[in-house]
Scaffold this motif. Structure first.
Motif, PDB file in Angstrom:
ATOM      1  N   VAL A 105       0.816  -1.313   0.158  1.00  0.00           N
ATOM      2  CA  VAL A 105       0.018  -0.018   0.056  1.00  0.00           C
ATOM      3  C   VAL A 105       0.995   1.362  -0.094  1.00  0.00           C
ATOM      4  O   VAL A 105       1.968   1.418   0.851  1.00  0.00           O
ATOM      5  N   TYR A 106       0.663   2.294  -0.872  1.00  0.00           N
ATOM      6  CA  TYR A 106       1.274   3.226  -0.825  1.00  0.00           C
ATOM      7  C   TYR A 106       0.524   4.557  -0.350  1.00  0.00           C
ATOM      8  O   TYR A 106      -0.817   4.554  -0.763  1.00  0.00           O
ATOM      9  N   PHE A 107       0.955   5.299   0.493  1.00  0.00           N
ATOM     10  CA  PHE A 107       0.209   6.469   1.139  1.00  0.00           C
ATOM     11  C   PHE A 107       0.896   7.691   0.756  1.00  0.00           C
ATOM     12  O   PHE A 107       1.703   8.139   1.142  1.00  0.00           O
ATOM     13  N   ILE A 108      -0.328   8.482   0.003  1.00  0.00           N
ATOM     14  CA  ILE A 108       0.255   9.665  -0.713  1.00  0.00           C
ATOM     15  C   ILE A 108      -0.698  10.688  -0.172  1.00  0.00           C
ATOM     16  O   ILE A 108      -2.117  10.661  -0.260  1.00  0.00           O
ATOM     17  N   GLY A 109      -0.292  11.945   0.448  1.00  0.00           N
ATOM     18  CA  GLY A 109      -1.222  12.975   0.924  1.00  0.00           C
ATOM     19  C   GLY A 109      -1.130  13.315   2.214  1.00  0.00           C
ATOM     20  O   GLY A 109      -0.481  12.857   3.136  1.00  0.00           O
ATOM     21  N   ALA A 110      -1.918  14.614   2.258  1.00  0.00           N
ATOM     22  CA  ALA A 110      -1.931  15.340   3.805  1.00  0.00           C
ATOM     23  C   ALA A 110      -0.331  15.807   3.977  1.00  0.00           C
ATOM     24  O   ALA A 110       0.413  15.786   3.485  1.00  0.00           O
ATOM     25  N   LYS A 111      -0.507  16.610   5.100  1.00  0.00           N
ATOM     26  CA  LYS A 111       1.049  17.203   5.841  1.00  0.00           C
ATOM     27  C   LYS A 111       1.887  15.905   6.039  1.00  0.00           C
ATOM     28  O   LYS A 111       1.219  15.146   6.593  1.00  0.00           O
ATOM     29  N   VAL A 114       1.034  14.366   9.376  1.00  0.00           N
ATOM     30  CA  VAL A 114      -0.212  13.748   9.402  1.00  0.00           C
ATOM     31  C   VAL A 114       0.113  12.376   8.907  1.00  0.00           C
ATOM     32  O   VAL A 114      -0.576  11.205   9.104  1.00  0.00           O
ATOM     33  N   ASN A 115       0.857  12.423   7.573  1.00  0.00           N
ATOM     34  CA  ASN A 115       0.897  11.235   6.960  1.00  0.00           C
ATOM     35  C   ASN A 115       1.864  10.274   7.663  1.00  0.00           C
ATOM     36  O   ASN A 115       1.383   9.036   7.870  1.00  0.00           O
ATOM     37  N   ASP A 116       2.970  10.530   8.388  1.00  0.00           N
ATOM     38  CA  ASP A 116       3.681   9.754   9.288  1.00  0.00           C
ATOM     39  C   ASP A 116       2.616   9.164  10.130  1.00  0.00           C
ATOM     40  O   ASP A 116       2.982   7.970  10.460  1.00  0.00           O
ATOM     41  N   ALA A 117       1.852   9.923  10.984  1.00  0.00           N
ATOM     42  CA  ALA A 117       0.898   9.537  12.112  1.00  0.00           C
ATOM     43  C   ALA A 117      -0.033   8.326  11.533  1.00  0.00           C
ATOM     44  O   ALA A 117      -0.269   7.307  12.109  1.00  0.00           O
ATOM     45  N   ALA A 118      -0.428   8.591  10.382  1.00  0.00           N
ATOM     46  CA  ALA A 118      -1.575   7.724   9.811  1.00  0.00           C
ATOM     47  C   ALA A 118      -0.733   6.267   9.349  1.00  0.00           C
ATOM     48  O   ALA A 118      -1.203   5.336   9.663  1.00  0.00           O
ATOM     49  N   VAL A 119       0.560   6.444   8.890  1.00  0.00           N
ATOM     50  CA  VAL A 119       1.231   5.223   8.522  1.00  0.00           C
ATOM     51  C   VAL A 119       1.532   4.692   9.829  1.00  0.00           C
ATOM     52  O   VAL A 119       1.654   3.219   9.812  1.00  0.00           O
ATOM     53  N   ALA A 120       2.024   5.207  10.652  1.00  0.00           N
ATOM     54  CA  ALA A 120       2.106   4.568  12.212  1.00  0.00           C
ATOM     55  C   ALA A 120       1.160   3.658  12.594  1.00  0.00           C
ATOM     56  O   ALA A 120       1.167   2.485  13.107  1.00  0.00           O
ATOM     57  N   ASP A 125      -1.989  -1.494  13.464  1.00  0.00           N
ATOM     58  CA  ASP A 125      -3.200  -2.095  13.459  1.00  0.00           C
ATOM     59  C   ASP A 125      -3.341  -3.093  12.348  1.00  0.00           C
ATOM     60  O   ASP A 125      -4.370  -4.026  12.279  1.00  0.00           O
ATOM     61  N   TYR A 126      -2.493  -2.839  11.245  1.00  0.00           N
ATOM     62  CA  TYR A 126      -2.357  -3.755  10.103  1.00  0.00           C
ATOM     63  C   TYR A 126      -0.957  -4.252   9.893  1.00  0.00           C
ATOM     64  O   TYR A 126      -0.530  -3.913   8.847  1.00  0.00           O
ATOM     65  N   PRO A 127      -0.358  -4.975  10.882  1.00  0.00           N
ATOM     66  CA  PRO A 127       0.972  -5.266  10.859  1.00  0.00           C
ATOM     67  C   PRO A 127       1.470  -6.199   9.527  1.00  0.00           C
ATOM     68  O   PRO A 127       2.722  -6.575   9.277  1.00  0.00           O
ATOM     69  N   ASP A 128       0.663  -6.950   8.874  1.00  0.00           N
ATOM     70  CA  ASP A 128       0.963  -7.587   7.736  1.00  0.00           C
ATOM     71  C   ASP A 128       1.098  -7.224   6.456  1.00  0.00           C
ATOM     72  O   ASP A 128       1.147  -7.681   5.592  1.00  0.00           O
ATOM     73  N   LEU A 129       0.449  -5.915   6.244  1.00  0.00           N
ATOM     74  CA  LEU A 129       0.357  -5.203   4.978  1.00  0.00           C
ATOM     75  C   LEU A 129       1.724  -4.587   4.933  1.00  0.00           C
ATOM     76  O   LEU A 129       2.635  -4.368   5.792  1.00  0.00           O
ATOM     77  N   LEU A 193      -7.572   8.980  10.280  1.00  0.00           N
ATOM     78  CA  LEU A 193      -6.758   7.663  10.562  1.00  0.00           C
ATOM     79  C   LEU A 193      -5.665   8.027  11.569  1.00  0.00           C
ATOM     80  O   LEU A 193      -5.241   7.221  12.379  1.00  0.00           O
ATOM     81  N   SER A 194      -5.098   9.305  11.334  1.00  0.00           N
ATOM     82  CA  SER A 194      -3.787   9.588  12.187  1.00  0.00           C
ATOM     83  C   SER A 194      -4.255  10.071  13.576  1.00  0.00           C
ATOM     84  O   SER A 194      -3.609  10.201  14.629  1.00  0.00           O
ATOM     85  N   GLY A 195      -5.657  10.211  13.807  1.00  0.00           N
ATOM     86  CA  GLY A 195      -6.106  10.782  15.106  1.00  0.00           C
ATOM     87  C   GLY A 195      -6.162  12.608  15.061  1.00  0.00           C
ATOM     88  O   GLY A 195      -6.485  12.822  16.126  1.00  0.00           O
ATOM     89  N   THR A 196      -5.610  13.046  14.213  1.00  0.00           N
ATOM     90  CA  THR A 196      -5.634  14.412  14.026  1.00  0.00           C
ATOM     91  C   THR A 196      -7.116  15.083  14.206  1.00  0.00           C
ATOM     92  O   THR A 196      -7.223  16.069  14.978  1.00  0.00           O
TER      93      THR A 196
END
Length: 243
Positions: A105-111, A114-120, A125-129, A193-196
């Motif tokens: 999965v590629y995550f593109i967008g947001a500040k 925010v992107n870092d927190a969403a990916v974290a 929560d989804y350790p196998d992707l 997703l990031s909790g922001t």
């Protein structure tokens, strides 16, 4: 496949589970999916921008009703949709599928923060992707290096939190290079997703009051939300014209 026309935008008439299955079945069959999650704001923008409307019509494989206003509009037109299918809920379903199948999965967008927190959160929560790559949303679509980096990562899913119309134009630009990938514009979903940004309580979601919750939390959204009464007025005019 059942399509419902709401002011020129063709919506796929599936509930969330059916929509998810359509996407994953297409992937398993070797077909990519360009998904547009369209709310009344996007519908009205498409009416006013023919190039954007043409892009959705010609390039999108699936269009979900991401907004209770679209569902109400479809009912007023006498062509009801099964339910609202939000980009956020569909994104979570696809993340679960990616986790179960070890997809990239590629995550593109947001500040960037925010992107870092969403990916974290995703990694927790989804350790196998597999996180194929990340990039913030602050780039010009003419910057070919960003597009090339996404293609080079060979993701199975691209989640573009760039806001419309940028996210759809971005997906269209790389669609030919990633013909088997699932690509979806997810607007402000990384903020949630990031909790922001907190999502409305479930009871408000079920009561279709999520828009009100967001307005209370973010009064600056009032101007954008004024598109809803304008959208419903145009739907009423369309109903009258048909009669």
């Amino acid at each position: 496949m059942s399509k419902v026309d709401v002011l020129g935008v063709q919506f796929d008439n599936y509930d969330l589970a059916e929509f998810t299955k359509q996407v994953t079945d297409r992937y398993d069959a070797g077909q990519g999916s360009f998904i547009v999650t369209a709310n009344p704001e996007i519908v009205m923008y498409a009416r006013e921008h023919p190039d954007y409307a043409k892009l959705i019509h010609a390039r999108a494989d699936l269009v979900s009703a991401d907004g209770i206003g679209v569902v109400k509009g479809a009912a007023m037109l006498g062509t009801p949709l099964k339910e609202r299918v939000t980009g956020y809920d569909l994104m979570l379903n696809l993340l679960s599928w990616a986790n179960a199948n070890k997809r990239r999965v590629y995550f593109i967008g947001a500040k960037q923060a925010v992107n870092d927190a969403a990916v974290a959160r995703v990694q927790r929560d989804y350790p196998d992707l597999v996180v194929a790559g990340t990039h913030d949303g602050y780039f010009d679509l003419k910057d070919q290096s960003v597009l090339d980096a996404v293609v080079a990562a060979q993701p199975d899913i691209v989640l573009a939190a760039l806001g419309f119309p940028k996210q759809e134009n971005f997906i269209a630009a790389i669609q030919g290079e990633l013909p088997n990938a699932v690509m979806m514009g997810v607007g402000g979903s990384f903020d949630v997703l990031s909790g922001t940004v907190k999502r409305a309580p479930v009871w408000m979601q079920n009561a279709h009051l999520e828009w009100f919750y967001r307005l209370v939390k973010e009064p600056s959204r009032l101007g954008r939300m004024m598109v809803l009464p304008r959208f419903l007025m145009v739907v009423r005019q369309s109903v009258k014209a048909r009669k």
